[in-house]
Design a protein around this motif. Sequence first.
Motif, PDB file in Angstrom:
ATOM      1  N   ALA A  27       0.829  -1.205   0.000  1.00  0.00           N
ATOM      2  CA  ALA A  27       0.000   0.000   0.000  1.00  0.00           C
ATOM      3  C   ALA A  27       0.860   1.250   0.000  1.00  0.00           C
ATOM      4  CB  ALA A  27      -0.931  -0.007   1.207  1.00  0.00           C
ATOM      5  N   VAL A  28       1.941   1.233   0.788  1.00  0.00           N
ATOM      6  CA  VAL A  28       2.848   2.379   0.812  1.00  0.00           C
ATOM      7  C   VAL A  28       3.454   2.611  -0.568  1.00  0.00           C
ATOM      8  CG1 VAL A  28       5.040   3.244   1.713  1.00  0.00           C
ATOM      9  CG2 VAL A  28       3.378   2.225   3.268  1.00  0.00           C
ATOM     10  N   ALA A  29       3.853   1.529  -1.244  1.00  0.00           N
ATOM     11  CA  ALA A  29       4.397   1.660  -2.598  1.00  0.00           C
ATOM     12  C   ALA A  29       3.358   2.254  -3.540  1.00  0.00           C
ATOM     13  CB  ALA A  29       4.861   0.295  -3.110  1.00  0.00           C
ATOM     14  N   ASN A  30       2.109   1.838  -3.349  1.00  0.00           N
ATOM     15  CA  ASN A  30       1.012   2.376  -4.157  1.00  0.00           C
ATOM     16  C   ASN A  30       0.859   3.871  -3.921  1.00  0.00           C
ATOM     17  OD1 ASN A  30      -1.405   2.856  -5.488  1.00  0.00           O
ATOM     18  ND2 ASN A  30      -2.657   1.949  -3.864  1.00  0.00           N
ATOM     19  N   TYR A  31       0.827   4.277  -2.647  1.00  0.00           N
ATOM     20  CA  TYR A  31       0.655   5.687  -2.320  1.00  0.00           C
ATOM     21  C   TYR A  31       1.790   6.528  -2.909  1.00  0.00           C
ATOM     22  CZ  TYR A  31      -2.309   3.546   1.274  1.00  0.00           C
ATOM     23  OH  TYR A  31      -3.237   2.791   1.947  1.00  0.00           O
ATOM     24  N   ARG A  32       3.000   6.011  -2.757  1.00  0.00           N
ATOM     25  CA  ARG A  32       4.160   6.762  -3.242  1.00  0.00           C
ATOM     26  C   ARG A  32       4.126   6.904  -4.761  1.00  0.00           C
ATOM     27  NH1 ARG A  32       8.558   3.813   0.710  1.00  0.00           N
ATOM     28  NH2 ARG A  32       8.425   5.298   2.433  1.00  0.00           N
ATOM     29  N   ALA A  33       3.731   5.832  -5.453  1.00  0.00           N
ATOM     30  CA  ALA A  33       3.671   5.896  -6.914  1.00  0.00           C
ATOM     31  C   ALA A  33       2.631   6.920  -7.360  1.00  0.00           C
ATOM     32  CB  ALA A  33       3.346   4.516  -7.482  1.00  0.00           C
ATOM     33  N   GLN A  34       1.449   6.878  -6.754  1.00  0.00           N
ATOM     34  CA  GLN A  34       0.407   7.837  -7.099  1.00  0.00           C
ATOM     35  C   GLN A  34       0.851   9.261  -6.785  1.00  0.00           C
ATOM     36  OE1 GLN A  34      -3.633   6.889  -5.817  1.00  0.00           O
ATOM     37  NE2 GLN A  34      -3.034   4.785  -5.443  1.00  0.00           N
ATOM     38  N   TYR A  35       1.455   9.429  -5.634  1.00  0.00           N
ATOM     39  CA  TYR A  35       1.901  10.761  -5.216  1.00  0.00           C
ATOM     40  C   TYR A  35       2.963  11.307  -6.160  1.00  0.00           C
ATOM     41  CZ  TYR A  35       4.491  14.207  -2.471  1.00  0.00           C
ATOM     42  OH  TYR A  35       5.143  15.333  -2.074  1.00  0.00           O
ATOM     43  N   THR A  99      -6.265   6.283  -0.638  1.00  0.00           N
ATOM     44  CA  THR A  99      -7.633   5.961  -0.209  1.00  0.00           C
ATOM     45  C   THR A  99      -8.244   4.870  -1.080  1.00  0.00           C
ATOM     46  OG1 THR A  99      -8.638   7.667  -1.613  1.00  0.00           O
ATOM     47  CG2 THR A  99      -7.948   8.321   0.607  1.00  0.00           C
ATOM     48  N   THR A 100      -7.593   4.517  -2.176  1.00  0.00           N
ATOM     49  CA  THR A 100      -8.063   3.449  -3.056  1.00  0.00           C
ATOM     50  C   THR A 100      -6.895   2.501  -3.329  1.00  0.00           C
ATOM     51  OG1 THR A 100      -7.495   4.658  -5.086  1.00  0.00           O
ATOM     52  CG2 THR A 100      -9.697   5.003  -4.177  1.00  0.00           C
ATOM     53  N   PRO A 101      -7.172   1.196  -3.559  1.00  0.00           N
ATOM     54  CA  PRO A 101      -6.099   0.237  -3.800  1.00  0.00           C
ATOM     55  C   PRO A 101      -5.507   0.320  -5.200  1.00  0.00           C
ATOM     56  CG  PRO A 101      -8.211  -0.859  -3.905  1.00  0.00           C
ATOM     57  CD  PRO A 101      -8.488   0.565  -3.486  1.00  0.00           C
ATOM     58  N   ILE A 102      -6.109   1.114  -6.076  1.00  0.00           N
ATOM     59  CA  ILE A 102      -5.584   1.343  -7.419  1.00  0.00           C
ATOM     60  C   ILE A 102      -5.486   2.844  -7.620  1.00  0.00           C
ATOM     61  CG2 ILE A 102      -6.460  -0.824  -8.402  1.00  0.00           C
ATOM     62  CD1 ILE A 102      -8.868   0.693  -9.465  1.00  0.00           C
ATOM     63  N   PRO A 103      -4.779   3.315  -8.641  1.00  0.00           N
ATOM     64  CA  PRO A 103      -4.657   4.758  -8.841  1.00  0.00           C
ATOM     65  C   PRO A 103      -6.014   5.449  -8.878  1.00  0.00           C
ATOM     66  CG  PRO A 103      -3.110   3.619 -10.259  1.00  0.00           C
ATOM     67  CD  PRO A 103      -3.952   2.562  -9.608  1.00  0.00           C
ATOM     68  N   ALA A 165      -4.026   1.585 -16.372  1.00  0.00           N
ATOM     69  CA  ALA A 165      -4.497   0.252 -15.969  1.00  0.00           C
ATOM     70  C   ALA A 165      -3.642  -0.873 -16.537  1.00  0.00           C
ATOM     71  CB  ALA A 165      -5.945   0.049 -16.409  1.00  0.00           C
ATOM     72  N   SER A 166      -2.823  -0.583 -17.540  1.00  0.00           N
ATOM     73  CA  SER A 166      -2.109  -1.641 -18.259  1.00  0.00           C
ATOM     74  C   SER A 166      -1.065  -2.345 -17.406  1.00  0.00           C
ATOM     75  CB  SER A 166      -1.443  -1.069 -19.511  1.00  0.00           C
ATOM     76  OG  SER A 166      -0.492  -0.072 -19.170  1.00  0.00           O
ATOM     77  N   GLN A 167      -0.715  -1.785 -16.256  1.00  0.00           N
ATOM     78  CA  GLN A 167       0.267  -2.415 -15.381  1.00  0.00           C
ATOM     79  C   GLN A 167      -0.353  -3.498 -14.501  1.00  0.00           C
ATOM     80  OE1 GLN A 167       1.499   0.496 -12.253  1.00  0.00           O
ATOM     81  NE2 GLN A 167      -0.158   1.730 -13.127  1.00  0.00           N
ATOM     82  N   TYR A 168      -1.664  -3.715 -14.641  1.00  0.00           N
ATOM     83  CA  TYR A 168      -2.351  -4.679 -13.788  1.00  0.00           C
ATOM     84  C   TYR A 168      -2.798  -5.916 -14.549  1.00  0.00           C
ATOM     85  CZ  TYR A 168      -2.556  -0.805 -10.531  1.00  0.00           C
ATOM     86  OH  TYR A 168      -2.215   0.223  -9.704  1.00  0.00           O
ATOM     87  N   ALA A 255       8.838  -2.445 -11.611  1.00  0.00           N
ATOM     88  CA  ALA A 255       8.136  -1.164 -11.681  1.00  0.00           C
ATOM     89  C   ALA A 255       6.643  -1.366 -11.500  1.00  0.00           C
ATOM     90  CB  ALA A 255       8.410  -0.479 -13.015  1.00  0.00           C
ATOM     91  N   GLU A 256       6.095  -2.420 -12.100  1.00  0.00           N
ATOM     92  CA  GLU A 256       4.673  -2.685 -11.977  1.00  0.00           C
ATOM     93  C   GLU A 256       4.351  -3.164 -10.575  1.00  0.00           C
ATOM     94  OE1 GLU A 256       3.995  -3.933 -16.645  1.00  0.00           O
ATOM     95  OE2 GLU A 256       4.370  -5.439 -15.110  1.00  0.00           O
ATOM     96  N   ALA A 257       5.235  -3.985 -10.005  1.00  0.00           N
ATOM     97  CA  ALA A 257       4.978  -4.484  -8.667  1.00  0.00           C
ATOM     98  C   ALA A 257       5.006  -3.355  -7.643  1.00  0.00           C
ATOM     99  CB  ALA A 257       6.020  -5.539  -8.304  1.00  0.00           C
ATOM    100  N   GLU A 258       5.684  -2.263  -7.995  1.00  0.00           N
ATOM    101  CA  GLU A 258       5.768  -1.124  -7.096  1.00  0.00           C
ATOM    102  C   GLU A 258       4.555  -0.231  -7.199  1.00  0.00           C
ATOM    103  OE1 GLU A 258       8.668   2.696  -6.873  1.00  0.00           O
ATOM    104  OE2 GLU A 258       9.656   0.758  -7.049  1.00  0.00           O
ATOM    105  N   ALA A 259       3.713  -0.463  -8.224  1.00  0.00           N
ATOM    106  CA  ALA A 259       2.621   0.474  -8.506  1.00  0.00           C
ATOM    107  C   ALA A 259       1.501   0.353  -7.488  1.00  0.00           C
ATOM    108  CB  ALA A 259       2.099   0.261  -9.919  1.00  0.00           C
TER     109      ALA A 259
END
Length: 294
Positions: A27-35, A99-103, A165-168, A255-259
């Motif tokens: 989740a932290v990796a997700n937040y950081r990528a979005q941010y 706040t969401t598990p995806i971008p 979405a293509s990274q999923y 890179a995708e696993a970090e998203a």
Amino acid sequence: MKSRLTLSALAIALPALFSIGCVSDSAVANYRAQYRVAQEQILDLQAQLEDKDRQIELLRGAKNPNADLQAQLADALADRAALEAAVAKLKDQLSRAGTTPIPVELADELARLAEANPDLMSYNEKTGAIRFRSDVTFGSGKAELREQAAPIVERLAQVLSSPVASQYEVRVVGHTDNVPIKNAFVKQQFGDNWGLSTARAVAVMKGFRSAGIPESRMSVAGYGEFRPVEPNGPRGSEANRRVEIYLVAMPGDEAEAEAAPAAEAAPSNTLAPADTVVPMKSPKPADEGPELYK
């Protein structure tokens, strides 16, 4: 200056979120990528705004304004308004990162599609899961998409083919209620609820494939009656008859696993290849959970 101060405040808020102990590493990796992506886009737009402000200032300061200069000024002001709107949208996405598990951009698109088709599908912002109602998507005892469902499946495929979405990986999972198959013809086709649930997942997958999603991005599974979302009544449950789509980080790419994986929302068992339906062994006891089609 106000825009820069707002961005600075967000830059302080998100690292504070990262430090919370209950947030998972993924989740932290997700937040950081979005941010990171949103922050870079905002800075770029702000630079464009500054350039536009300079252009507007020059046009307004022209000594002999004519119709052509007035038209240029009007265009520049319109461009500036569009840039401000884009910055505001990105700041909203940035404030909602985590706040969401995806971008957030992808979550918003899925939510809009679900809101436009409430009788057919729904979207859970907390889990990132898309759900199709089987009673509307398929005929009773059938695994072919209804005519009215096919265009929505195609539109969803377009959203899932977008760059964000293509990274999923797209995991399509079928479910039924606990009413056993009694019709001889249906029973010959699918065997039992395991077969019917998986066949319906495959049908949605094929709709995605026809709309351009590569098979390498997809997998399917069927849980039969063993993952209900509400208790079954004497005639089963409409809510339990469903096909769900989960988005999880594509394997094998750092890179995708970090998203932004939605792995906690998706089934954790090994899933079948995208176009495979193989008869199941008898399900495990309830405390062990059902197997997937292998």
